[in-house]
Design a protein around this motif. Structure first.
Motif, mmCIF file in Angstrom:
data_model
loop_
_atom_site.group_PDB
_atom_site.id
_atom_site.type_symbol
_atom_site.label_atom_id
_atom_site.label_comp_id
_atom_site.label_asym_id
_atom_site.label_seq_id
_atom_site.Cartn_x
_atom_site.Cartn_y
_atom_site.Cartn_z
ATOM 1 N N UNK A 278 0.642 -1.028 0.102
ATOM 2 C CA UNK A 278 -0.067 -0.391 -0.003
ATOM 3 C C UNK A 278 0.847 1.391 0.428
ATOM 4 N N UNK A 279 2.004 1.024 0.496
ATOM 5 C CA UNK A 279 3.118 2.325 0.973
ATOM 6 C C UNK A 279 3.579 2.316 -0.649
ATOM 7 N N UNK A 280 3.390 1.922 -1.068
ATOM 8 C CA UNK A 280 4.561 1.484 -2.766
ATOM 9 C C UNK A 280 3.476 2.382 -3.381
ATOM 10 N N UNK A 281 2.325 1.303 -3.613
ATOM 11 C CA UNK A 281 1.085 2.198 -4.426
ATOM 12 C C UNK A 281 0.756 3.909 -4.433
ATOM 13 N N UNK A 282 0.557 3.977 -2.735
ATOM 14 C CA UNK A 282 0.419 5.557 -2.381
ATOM 15 C C UNK A 282 2.177 6.223 -3.312
ATOM 16 N N UNK A 283 2.746 6.267 -2.718
ATOM 17 C CA UNK A 283 4.149 6.638 -2.873
ATOM 18 C C UNK A 283 3.840 6.845 -4.707
ATOM 19 N N UNK A 284 3.645 6.265 -5.202
ATOM 20 C CA UNK A 284 4.050 6.050 -6.922
ATOM 21 C C UNK A 284 2.486 6.978 -7.543
ATOM 22 N N UNK A 285 1.181 6.990 -6.620
ATOM 23 C CA UNK A 285 0.603 7.872 -7.021
ATOM 24 C C UNK A 285 0.809 8.807 -8.282
#
Length: 59
Positions: free
Chosen positions: A27-34
């Motif tokens: 989830x952290x990766x997903x949020x930071x890549x948005x």
């Protein structure tokens, strides 16, 4: 002034996701890549949903 506000929001978002448990790293990766970065409220909602999904899968 707008750039300072955007920078502060980005710092708050980064601090929030970096404080998450390691088991939510996806989830952290997903949020930071948005792009653009989500609001803090939106990020919180994504994390809350991921935690709910995780609880459901453990049953």
């Amino acid at each position: 002034m707008v750039r300072a506000k955007d920078a502060r929001e980005k710092e708050q978002l980064t601090a929030f996701v970096m404080g998450l448990d390691k088991d939510l790293s996806y989830v952290t990766r997903h949020i930071m890549l948005m792009n653009p970065s989500p609001s803090l409220d939106r990020a919180y909602g994504l994390v809350a949903r991921a935690e709910l999904d995780k609880k459901k899968s453990r049953r």
